[in-house]
Write an enzyme that holds these catalytic residues in place. Structure first.
Site, PDB file in Angstrom:
ATOM      1  N   SER A 216       0.841  -1.192   0.000  1.00 50.58           N
ATOM      2  CA  SER A 216       0.000   0.000   0.000  1.00 50.58           C
ATOM      3  C   SER A 216       0.880   1.247   0.000  1.00 50.58           C
ATOM      4  O   SER A 216       2.073   1.182  -0.325  1.00 50.58           O
ATOM      5  CB  SER A 216      -0.947  -0.013   1.206  1.00 50.58           C
ATOM      6  OG  SER A 216      -1.915   1.016   1.093  1.00 50.58           O
ATOM      7  N   ASN A 217       0.304   2.394   0.368  1.00 49.74           N
ATOM      8  CA  ASN A 217       1.052   3.649   0.433  1.00 49.74           C
ATOM      9  C   ASN A 217       0.512   4.486   1.590  1.00 49.74           C
ATOM     10  O   ASN A 217      -0.382   4.053   2.313  1.00 49.74           O
ATOM     11  CB  ASN A 217       0.968   4.411  -0.901  1.00 49.74           C
ATOM     12  CG  ASN A 217      -0.459   4.688  -1.317  1.00 49.74           C
ATOM     13  OD1 ASN A 217      -1.212   5.368  -0.621  1.00 49.74           O
ATOM     14  ND2 ASN A 217      -0.861   4.134  -2.470  1.00 49.74           N
ATOM     15  N   HIS A 218       1.043   5.710   1.748  1.00 48.86           N
ATOM     16  CA  HIS A 218       0.736   6.514   2.929  1.00 48.86           C
ATOM     17  C   HIS A 218      -0.465   7.447   2.760  1.00 48.86           C
ATOM     18  O   HIS A 218      -0.712   8.286   3.630  1.00 48.86           O
ATOM     19  CB  HIS A 218       1.954   7.354   3.310  1.00 48.86           C
ATOM     20  CG  HIS A 218       3.154   6.546   3.700  1.00 48.86           C
ATOM     21  ND1 HIS A 218       3.177   5.753   4.831  1.00 48.86           N
ATOM     22  CD2 HIS A 218       4.361   6.387   3.098  1.00 48.86           C
ATOM     23  CE1 HIS A 218       4.353   5.159   4.915  1.00 48.86           C
ATOM     24  NE2 HIS A 218       5.088   5.518   3.884  1.00 48.86           N
TER      25      HIS A 218
END
Length: 408
Positions: A216-218
């Site tokens: 995923s990412n932030h």
């Protein structure tokens, strides 16, 4: 500009307050624009403003006398009536000194006497040097005025009277005109996007490796949710396709569809796309996913673990390839280098109408912040940069640009 937007100012009574700033010269252009749109304009000035532009100039353009002092033109009696006469009071430019006096309720000139007597909505367009604009006292004064229910017209970034380059420039007359038109549209219940269906994607996606792990990412989803709320405030029926995030919205004009993966987001958007007039793709969609998802938790074993990745569906490209003539498509470009080059390439390659560029190199911008700093590029070659603002304020700027493109 649409005919509906033009009619919004027909017959409206605009009371323009001009305070002491070099930006006072823009009042002449602003008055001409307002009169051209059919508004009736009356002007009050401070004596300091008269050092930058003459009352005679503004009186000639507005076709109404311009008093300077509380005793001029029966102003002792009429300052109360001016505040009751107007449909809106617009203070442009609003200097740091005038903003401070407004916040404290001081009344040592005609403009402030009229302001304190005004029973109509008040809008203000600040104008000052960057250090003055960022001073805690100015920030506190602006916040206080907003708490009174007044509306701030956002400052712009550019060359300042000091010779420095930064934030604090008064909005251009054309921007102020658009802001006024939107104000009256909302007041009259004729919101700019009434009846329009808008899709907004927001948040991250997650791509599963096994039942307990994922890529995923932030992204927090804050920017996309703020845009969805701003679109709904403008009257749009918003379909928010939201990736996994703790952020929520309770806006009654928004229907939320929760998704996890890029494929799920692609399917949700594609299904809704034919009925949409506007799509804002603000989600941070994973570009790659594991080619094979393990059905059981992968146990720790070898020193290295290799995972084969494959591309996820390119949602924005698919939307651009299938865009209809009445659809408006907005994308985002978050970069760490060569920001403008990559943003313009994405605008062209994916057939976008507008792209929102921001950089992880800018402090306070990007993922997980409550603020953002963006530059907008549209398909007509226009570029507009904004200072660091709250994500709610940035959302308003983006939605204003969308409305302008729709009405162009």
């Amino acid at each position: 500009m649409s005919m509906d937007a033009i009619k919004m100012l027909q017959g409206k009574k605009i009371l323009l307050g001009v305070s002491g700033s070099i930006a006072a010269y823009k009042a002449a252009t602003l008055i001409r624009l307002l009169v051209k749109e059919g508004a009736e304009v009356k002007v009050v000035m401070t004596t300091a403003a008269a050092g930058f532009i003459t009352p005679l100039t503004l009186a000639t353009l507005s076709k109404n006398e311009v008093p300077l002092n509380i005793s001029d033109h029966n102003s002792w009696n009429n300052h109360v009536m001016l505040g009751r006469w107007a449909d809106v009071m617009l203070i442009a430019p609003a200097s740091a000194n005038t903003l401070a006096k407004m916040a404290l309720g001081l009344c040592d000139n005609l403009l402030l006497a009229v302001y304190l007597s005004a029973t109509c909505p008040v809008l203000f367009a600040p104008a000052m040097d960057e250090d003055m604009w960022h001073h805690p006292a100015t920030r506190s004064n602006v916040d206080k005025l907003i708490s009174f229910g007044h509306q701030q017209i956002p400052v712009e970034s550019g060359e300042l009277a000091s010779g420095l380059f930064g934030e604090g420039r008064m909005a251009e007359p054309e921007q102020i005109l658009t802001f006024l038109q939107q104000h009256f549209q909302q007041k009259n219940g004729r919101k700019a996007l009434n009846g329009t269906t808008a899709i907004v994607t927001a948040g991250p996606t997650i791509e599963h490796i096994d039942p307990v792990r994922y890529i995923s990412n932030h992204s927090s989803g804050k920017m996309g949710i703020a845009i969805a709320e701003a679109l709904a405030d403008a009257g749009a029926n918003v379909q928010l396709v939201l990736g996994p995030t703790s952020q929520k919205t309770t806006h009654p004009g928004i229907t939320v569809t929760h998704v996890q993966t890029a494929q799920e987001m692609f399917d949700a958007v594609t299904t809704r796309y034919p009925a949409a007039g506007i799509v804002v793709a603000a989600a941070a969609v994973a570009d790659y996913r594991p080619a094979n998802v393990a059905d059981k938790k992968i146990k720790k074993g070898e020193a290295q673990l290799h995972i084969d990745l494959e591309k996820t569906p390119d949602i924005l490209r698919s939307l651009g390839d299938n865009k209809g003539p009445q659809q408006l498509l907005v994308g985002f470009s978050l970069e760490t280098n060569n920001e403008k080059e990559y943003a313009l390439k994405k605008l062209r390659d994916k057939n976008l109408d507008l792209i929102v560029m921001n950089s992880l190199a800018d402090t306070g911008a990007g993922f997980n912040y409550d603020t953002n700093k963006v530059t907008l590029f549209d398909k007509n070659g226009n570029e507009r940069s904004f200072p660091l603002k709250s994500k709610q304020a940035v959302a308003q700027d983006i939605v204003s640009a969308i409305i302008e493109l729709q009405h162009a």
